[in-house]
Design a protein around this motif. Structure first.
Motif, PDB file in Angstrom:
ATOM      1  N   LEU A  31     -23.145  17.778  -0.175  1.00 38.64           N
ATOM      2  CA  LEU A  31     -24.060  18.636  -0.930  1.00 38.64           C
ATOM      3  C   LEU A  31     -24.533  17.936  -2.205  1.00 38.64           C
ATOM      4  O   LEU A  31     -25.717  17.967  -2.544  1.00 38.64           O
ATOM      5  N   ALA A  32     -23.603  17.294  -2.904  1.00 39.30           N
ATOM      6  CA  ALA A  32     -23.979  16.590  -4.139  1.00 39.30           C
ATOM      7  C   ALA A  32     -24.946  15.451  -3.842  1.00 39.30           C
ATOM      8  O   ALA A  32     -25.929  15.259  -4.565  1.00 39.30           O
ATOM      9  N   ARG A  33     -24.682  14.706  -2.774  1.00 41.52           N
ATOM     10  CA  ARG A  33     -25.594  13.610  -2.401  1.00 41.52           C
ATOM     11  C   ARG A  33     -26.984  14.143  -2.090  1.00 41.52           C
ATOM     12  O   ARG A  33     -27.988  13.571  -2.505  1.00 41.52           O
ATOM     13  N   ALA A  34     -27.032  15.217  -1.320  1.00 45.95           N
ATOM     14  CA  ALA A  34     -28.325  15.792  -0.952  1.00 45.95           C
ATOM     15  C   ALA A  34     -29.072  16.286  -2.185  1.00 45.95           C
ATOM     16  O   ALA A  34     -30.281  16.086  -2.311  1.00 45.95           O
ATOM     17  N   GLU A  35     -28.350  16.920  -3.104  1.00 44.21           N
ATOM     18  CA  GLU A  35     -29.001  17.452  -4.306  1.00 44.21           C
ATOM     19  C   GLU A  35     -29.508  16.327  -5.203  1.00 44.21           C
ATOM     20  O   GLU A  35     -30.628  16.386  -5.709  1.00 44.21           O
ATOM     21  N   VAL A  36     -28.703  15.283  -5.392  1.00 45.05           N
ATOM     22  CA  VAL A  36     -29.141  14.158  -6.217  1.00 45.05           C
ATOM     23  C   VAL A  36     -30.330  13.459  -5.556  1.00 45.05           C
ATOM     24  O   VAL A  36     -31.296  13.090  -6.226  1.00 45.05           O
ATOM     25  N   SER A  37     -30.276  13.306  -4.235  1.00 46.03           N
ATOM     26  CA  SER A  37     -31.386  12.687  -3.512  1.00 46.03           C
ATOM     27  C   SER A  37     -32.665  13.506  -3.676  1.00 46.03           C
ATOM     28  O   SER A  37     -33.742  12.949  -3.899  1.00 46.03           O
ATOM     29  N   ASP A  38     -32.543  14.811  -3.585  1.00 42.42           N
ATOM     30  CA  ASP A  38     -33.698  15.688  -3.760  1.00 42.42           C
ATOM     31  C   ASP A  38     -34.251  15.578  -5.178  1.00 42.42           C
ATOM     32  O   ASP A  38     -35.464  15.508  -5.379  1.00 42.42           O
ATOM     33  N   ASN A  39     -33.356  15.542  -6.168  1.00 41.74           N
ATOM     34  CA  ASN A  39     -33.789  15.407  -7.565  1.00 41.74           C
ATOM     35  C   ASN A  39     -34.488  14.067  -7.788  1.00 41.74           C
ATOM     36  O   ASN A  39     -35.505  13.996  -8.479  1.00 41.74           O
ATOM     37  N   MET A  40     -33.940  12.997  -7.205  1.00 44.89           N
ATOM     38  CA  MET A  40     -34.544  11.672  -7.366  1.00 44.89           C
ATOM     39  C   MET A  40     -35.919  11.624  -6.704  1.00 44.89           C
ATOM     40  O   MET A  40     -36.860  11.037  -7.242  1.00 44.89           O
ATOM     41  N   SER A 104     -39.227  13.372 -23.124  1.00 43.76           N
ATOM     42  CA  SER A 104     -38.185  14.399 -23.188  1.00 43.76           C
ATOM     43  C   SER A 104     -37.923  15.017 -21.818  1.00 43.76           C
ATOM     44  O   SER A 104     -36.832  15.515 -21.554  1.00 43.76           O
ATOM     45  N   ARG A 105     -38.896  14.952 -20.925  1.00 39.66           N
ATOM     46  CA  ARG A 105     -38.721  15.527 -19.588  1.00 39.66           C
ATOM     47  C   ARG A 105     -38.105  14.545 -18.596  1.00 39.66           C
ATOM     48  O   ARG A 105     -37.771  14.931 -17.489  1.00 39.66           O
ATOM     49  N   LEU A 106     -37.967  13.296 -18.959  1.00 38.57           N
ATOM     50  CA  LEU A 106     -37.384  12.288 -18.067  1.00 38.57           C
ATOM     51  C   LEU A 106     -35.961  11.940 -18.484  1.00 38.57           C
ATOM     52  O   LEU A 106     -35.556  10.786 -18.429  1.00 38.57           O
ATOM     53  N   LYS A 107     -35.192  12.929 -18.870  1.00 37.47           N
ATOM     54  CA  LYS A 107     -33.820  12.693 -19.314  1.00 37.47           C
ATOM     55  C   LYS A 107     -32.871  12.680 -18.125  1.00 37.47           C
ATOM     56  O   LYS A 107     -33.136  13.274 -17.087  1.00 37.47           O
ATOM     57  N   ILE A 108     -31.736  12.030 -18.297  1.00 37.02           N
ATOM     58  CA  ILE A 108     -30.739  11.905 -17.246  1.00 37.02           C
ATOM     59  C   ILE A 108     -30.129  13.250 -16.871  1.00 37.02           C
ATOM     60  O   ILE A 108     -29.659  13.430 -15.748  1.00 37.02           O
ATOM     61  N   GLU A 109     -30.154  14.229 -17.766  1.00 37.11           N
ATOM     62  CA  GLU A 109     -29.582  15.538 -17.468  1.00 37.11           C
ATOM     63  C   GLU A 109     -30.289  16.202 -16.290  1.00 37.11           C
ATOM     64  O   GLU A 109     -29.724  17.058 -15.622  1.00 37.11           O
ATOM     65  N   ASN A 110     -31.552  15.820 -16.043  1.00 33.19           N
ATOM     66  CA  ASN A 110     -32.289  16.403 -14.936  1.00 33.19           C
ATOM     67  C   ASN A 110     -31.773  15.928 -13.587  1.00 33.19           C
ATOM     68  O   ASN A 110     -32.130  16.479 -12.558  1.00 33.19           O
ATOM     69  N   LEU A 111     -30.947  14.876 -13.571  1.00 37.81           N
ATOM     70  CA  LEU A 111     -30.401  14.343 -12.327  1.00 37.81           C
ATOM     71  C   LEU A 111     -29.059  14.952 -11.964  1.00 37.81           C
ATOM     72  O   LEU A 111     -28.577  14.761 -10.862  1.00 37.81           O
ATOM     73  N   VAL A 112     -28.427  15.653 -12.877  1.00 36.90           N
ATOM     74  CA  VAL A 112     -27.103  16.228 -12.619  1.00 36.90           C
ATOM     75  C   VAL A 112     -27.228  17.316 -11.559  1.00 36.90           C
ATOM     76  O   VAL A 112     -28.062  18.199 -11.670  1.00 36.90           O
ATOM     77  N   PRO A 113     -26.393  17.262 -10.505  1.00 37.24           N
ATOM     78  CA  PRO A 113     -26.446  18.292  -9.462  1.00 37.24           C
ATOM     79  C   PRO A 113     -25.794  19.591  -9.935  1.00 37.24           C
ATOM     80  O   PRO A 113     -24.635  19.876  -9.619  1.00 37.24           O
ATOM     81  N   ASN A 114     -26.508  20.387 -10.675  1.00 41.07           N
ATOM     82  CA  ASN A 114     -25.961  21.598 -11.294  1.00 41.07           C
ATOM     83  C   ASN A 114     -25.434  22.605 -10.276  1.00 41.07           C
ATOM     84  O   ASN A 114     -24.392  23.224 -10.493  1.00 41.07           O
ATOM     85  N   ARG A 115     -26.155  22.787  -9.171  1.00 36.51           N
ATOM     86  CA  ARG A 115     -25.696  23.753  -8.165  1.00 36.51           C
ATOM     87  C   ARG A 115     -24.365  23.312  -7.571  1.00 36.51           C
ATOM     88  O   ARG A 115     -23.483  24.130  -7.334  1.00 36.51           O
ATOM     89  N   THR A 116     -24.208  22.014  -7.317  1.00 42.89           N
ATOM     90  CA  THR A 116     -22.963  21.515  -6.742  1.00 42.89           C
ATOM     91  C   THR A 116     -21.815  21.658  -7.726  1.00 42.89           C
ATOM     92  O   THR A 116     -20.707  22.055  -7.345  1.00 42.89           O
ATOM     93  N   VAL A 117     -22.047  21.365  -8.978  1.00 42.14           N
ATOM     94  CA  VAL A 117     -21.004  21.516  -9.996  1.00 42.14           C
ATOM     95  C   VAL A 117     -20.563  22.974 -10.082  1.00 42.14           C
ATOM     96  O   VAL A 117     -19.369  23.276 -10.144  1.00 42.14           O
ATOM     97  N   HIS A 118     -21.532  23.879 -10.059  1.00 44.12           N
ATOM     98  CA  HIS A 118     -21.219  25.307 -10.102  1.00 44.12           C
ATOM     99  C   HIS A 118     -20.398  25.705  -8.874  1.00 44.12           C
ATOM    100  O   HIS A 118     -19.408  26.438  -8.987  1.00 44.12           O
ATOM    101  N   GLN A 119     -20.794  25.206  -7.693  1.00 45.76           N
ATOM    102  CA  GLN A 119     -20.077  25.527  -6.463  1.00 45.76           C
ATOM    103  C   GLN A 119     -18.653  24.971  -6.496  1.00 45.76           C
ATOM    104  O   GLN A 119     -17.713  25.631  -6.054  1.00 45.76           O
ATOM    105  N   LEU A 120     -18.478  23.766  -7.028  1.00 46.91           N
ATOM    106  CA  LEU A 120     -17.135  23.192  -7.134  1.00 46.91           C
ATOM    107  C   LEU A 120     -16.250  24.037  -8.040  1.00 46.91           C
ATOM    108  O   LEU A 120     -15.060  24.224  -7.752  1.00 46.91           O
ATOM    109  N   ARG A 121     -16.798  24.538  -9.118  1.00 45.32           N
ATOM    110  CA  ARG A 121     -16.018  25.398 -10.015  1.00 45.32           C
ATOM    111  C   ARG A 121     -15.605  26.686  -9.306  1.00 45.32           C
ATOM    112  O   ARG A 121     -14.473  27.152  -9.462  1.00 45.32           O
ATOM    113  N   GLN A 122     -16.520  27.249  -8.538  1.00 45.74           N
ATOM    114  CA  GLN A 122     -16.183  28.461  -7.788  1.00 45.74           C
ATOM    115  C   GLN A 122     -15.106  28.171  -6.745  1.00 45.74           C
ATOM    116  O   GLN A 122     -14.174  28.955  -6.571  1.00 45.74           O
TER     117      GLN A 122
END
Length: 141
Positions: A31-40, A104-122
């Motif tokens: 899931l994380a790979r897919a999300e990062v790939s989609d973001n990239m 400001s819109r091309l920051k590295i934070e935009n690449l973080v897989p937020n949904r996956t991180v949230h799912q891992l916490r759950q």
């Protein structure tokens, strides 16, 4: 899967736990790979459009700026160098503002897989709850 009230040996429970944990980690990694790939891919498309737009806009902007300089020189009787300085300064300020917004819109934070991180916490929370429930059942038996 066995009912929670059935008596299973501890090694079987631990084996199931490790199997399920391995499966969970593998799926979360996918899931994380897919999300990062989609973001990239989204960032790549955005950069491509940005470059294409810049290539088309630069010649048009030069022509429009030359027309603005000529209009100032002719309409207000300013010397051509003053007209060019006024138009060039205004465009420089606008360009700097646009560059800052774009950067400001091309920051590295935009690449973080937020949904996956949230799912891992759950998942971690659910795993803790299940371990505590299994521990309580084991103690009660």
């Amino acid at each position: 899967m066995a009912a929670p009230n059935s008596q299973r040996p501890v090694p079987e429970i631990i084996s199931d736990l490790f199997t399920q944990l391995a499966t969970l980690l593998r799926k979360e990694t996918q899931l994380a790979r897919a999300e990062v790939s989609d973001n990239m891919a989204g960032i790549g498309r955005g950069l491509g459009l940005l470059i294409g737009g810049a290539v088309l806009l630069i010649p048009a902007l030069v022509i429009l700026l030359q027309a603005a300089v000529a209009a100032l020189a002719q309409g207000y009787g300013l010397a051509p160098y003053w007209s060019a300085l006024i138009i060039g300064g205004g465009v420089l300020i606008l360009g700097i503002i646009l560059l800052l917004i774009g950067a400001s819109r091309l920051k590295i934070e935009n690449l973080v897989p937020n949904r996956t991180v949230h799912q891992l916490r759950q998942d971690a929370s659910v795993a803790k709850q299940q371990v505590s429930q299994d521990d309580e059942l084991h103690r009660a038996a």
